[in-house]
Write a protein that holds these residues in place. Sequence first.
Motif, PDB file in Angstrom:
ATOM      1  N   UNK A  55       1.168  -1.616  -0.456  1.00 31.91           N
ATOM      2  CA  UNK A  55      -0.278   0.062   0.402  1.00 31.91           C
ATOM      3  C   UNK A  55       0.473   1.448   0.175  1.00 31.91           C
ATOM      4  N   UNK A  56       2.210   0.844   0.222  1.00 33.61           N
ATOM      5  CA  UNK A  56       3.381   2.681   0.198  1.00 33.61           C
ATOM      6  C   UNK A  56       3.401   2.792  -1.757  1.00 33.61           C
ATOM      7  N   UNK A  57       3.158   3.853  -1.806  1.00 35.19           N
ATOM      8  CA  UNK A  57       3.060   4.226  -3.733  1.00 35.19           C
ATOM      9  C   UNK A  57       5.101   3.987  -3.719  1.00 35.19           C
ATOM     10  N   UNK A  58       4.838   3.379  -4.915  1.00 35.65           N
ATOM     11  CA  UNK A  58       6.168   3.551  -5.157  1.00 35.65           C
ATOM     12  C   UNK A  58       6.964   4.133  -6.641  1.00 35.65           C
ATOM     13  N   UNK A  59       5.795   4.182  -7.968  1.00 41.41           N
ATOM     14  CA  UNK A  59       6.559   4.506  -9.092  1.00 41.41           C
ATOM     15  C   UNK A  59       5.048   4.687  -9.460  1.00 41.41           C
ATOM     16  N   UNK A  60       5.485   5.595 -10.625  1.00 45.24           N
ATOM     17  CA  UNK A  60       4.014   6.095 -11.141  1.00 45.24           C
ATOM     18  C   UNK A  60       4.827   5.931 -12.819  1.00 45.24           C
ATOM     19  N   UNK A  61       4.216   5.545 -13.710  1.00 41.82           N
ATOM     20  CA  UNK A  61       4.437   4.816 -14.893  1.00 41.82           C
ATOM     21  C   UNK A  61       3.312   5.194 -16.064  1.00 41.82           C
ATOM     22  N   UNK A  62       3.607   6.464 -16.617  1.00 43.27           N
ATOM     23  CA  UNK A  62       2.711   6.156 -17.847  1.00 43.27           C
ATOM     24  C   UNK A  62       3.447   6.382 -19.482  1.00 43.27           C
ATOM     25  N   UNK A  63       2.644   4.644 -19.996  1.00 45.15           N
ATOM     26  CA  UNK A  63       3.161   4.077 -20.816  1.00 45.15           C
ATOM     27  C   UNK A  63       2.996   5.264 -22.476  1.00 45.15           C
ATOM     28  N   UNK A  64       2.259   6.142 -22.060  1.00 47.02           N
ATOM     29  CA  UNK A  64       2.040   6.859 -23.477  1.00 47.02           C
ATOM     30  C   UNK A  64       2.722   7.841 -23.638  1.00 47.02           C
ATOM     31  N   UNK A  65       3.080   8.074 -22.322  1.00 48.28           N
ATOM     32  CA  UNK A  65       4.409   8.986 -22.465  1.00 48.28           C
ATOM     33  C   UNK A  65       5.253   9.230 -20.747  1.00 48.28           C
ATOM     34  N   UNK A  66       6.392   8.549 -21.654  1.00 44.62           N
ATOM     35  CA  UNK A  66       6.962   8.129 -20.270  1.00 44.62           C
ATOM     36  C   UNK A  66       7.778   9.195 -19.738  1.00 44.62           C
ATOM     37  N   UNK A  67       7.430  10.622 -20.613  1.00 44.50           N
ATOM     38  CA  UNK A  67       8.683  12.202 -20.415  1.00 44.50           C
ATOM     39  C   UNK A  67       7.593  12.306 -19.087  1.00 44.50           C
ATOM     40  N   UNK A  68       6.257  11.780 -18.497  1.00 43.77           N
ATOM     41  CA  UNK A  68       5.794  12.932 -17.518  1.00 43.77           C
ATOM     42  C   UNK A  68       6.001  11.219 -16.300  1.00 43.77           C
ATOM     43  N   UNK A  69       6.054  12.562 -15.325  1.00 50.37           N
ATOM     44  CA  UNK A  69       6.475  11.886 -13.935  1.00 50.37           C
ATOM     45  C   UNK A  69       5.870  12.398 -12.648  1.00 50.37           C
ATOM     46  N   UNK A  70       5.278  11.713 -12.452  1.00 46.70           N
ATOM     47  CA  UNK A  70       4.326  12.485 -11.784  1.00 46.70           C
ATOM     48  C   UNK A  70       5.148  12.440  -9.967  1.00 46.70           C
ATOM     49  N   UNK A  71       5.683  11.357  -9.225  1.00 44.39           N
ATOM     50  CA  UNK A  71       6.214  11.704  -7.945  1.00 44.39           C
ATOM     51  C   UNK A  71       6.741  12.895  -7.743  1.00 44.39           C
ATOM     52  N   UNK A  72       7.111  13.687  -7.090  1.00 39.00           N
ATOM     53  CA  UNK A  72       7.661  15.145  -6.697  1.00 39.00           C
ATOM     54  C   UNK A  72       9.235  14.286  -6.895  1.00 39.00           C
ATOM     55  N   UNK A  73       9.435  14.022  -6.260  1.00 39.98           N
ATOM     56  CA  UNK A  73      11.235  13.276  -5.484  1.00 39.98           C
ATOM     57  C   UNK A  73      11.499  12.616  -7.261  1.00 39.98           C
TER      58      UNK A  73
END
Length: 300
Positions: A55-73
């Motif tokens: 339940x702890x968020x680790x990563x966010x991935x956008x397969x359509x746009x890998x340049x999108x980084x959702x997590x601040x770090x």
Amino acid sequence: MAKNPAAKNRRRGRGAPETGAGAGSESVTEQVDGGLAELVPDRERARAWTLLIDEAPQSHVDLADPTHLSFSYQRRIGHFADLVAPAGRPLHVVHLGGGAFTLARYVAATRPRSTQQIVELDAPLVQLVRRELPLDPGARIRVRSLDARAGLAKMPDGWADLVITDVFDDARIPAHLTSAEFLADVRRVLGPGGGYAANLADGPPLAHLRSQIATAATVFPELALAADPAVLRGRRFGNAVLLASDRELPIAGLTRRVAGDPHPGRLEHGRSLRDFTGGAAPVSDANARPSPVPPPGSFD
């Protein structure tokens, strides 16, 4: 990490394509070595997913746009990857800790023809991510299922332009990845002018974070720290990104980018970073400890 993983359990929405699509899909859940992994679809981005472990968020991935980084770090590490070398130049990158391969995908998209090595101990997690969030087959990304420090030891001297550490075990950074000896091996693997970025986590009184800066200062002459101002003031637990190199860091560009993020951060360097460190003692293998346990509610 769990030594005796439970039987696998997967859930998928009807008709969802095998490559994964956020909108219209259901979560995919599977037991991995590090706990219960869950890929949760992003309802606002059609082919985007968030990876959680217990339940702890680790990563966010956008397969359509890998340049999108959702997590601040991850955005802050992405800024460093953008500025560590001239724009567009391919890099040799070592990723210690894989997650959902978010930053490797980012470098592959922003710097084509880069050669990247991911070191991720959790082999079942690697298999899950490869199957559900497949890498671009044209990307030069190799994944090894090894302990981060053991994998780093196998890298040639001076091979990397960038080394990124983002390793957590039960939401804590393992002790053997916090020492001066570990950082000395990072510097061995970096070529002249190469950069190092580490995702750290701490909360008040920030003793772990201060000791990590002091430790890095024994190995690298140039340091900076990027984080949410509330974390730097010791008001809450959170992530901070340590940046290091043997040459002058791109402070002006990093400061501008970090301050301009959707969740604005602050960059400390030079005298302000030394003052922040406050005389903390460096860490060696002999006295290394894992990072602090996150307080309840840190990931709500």
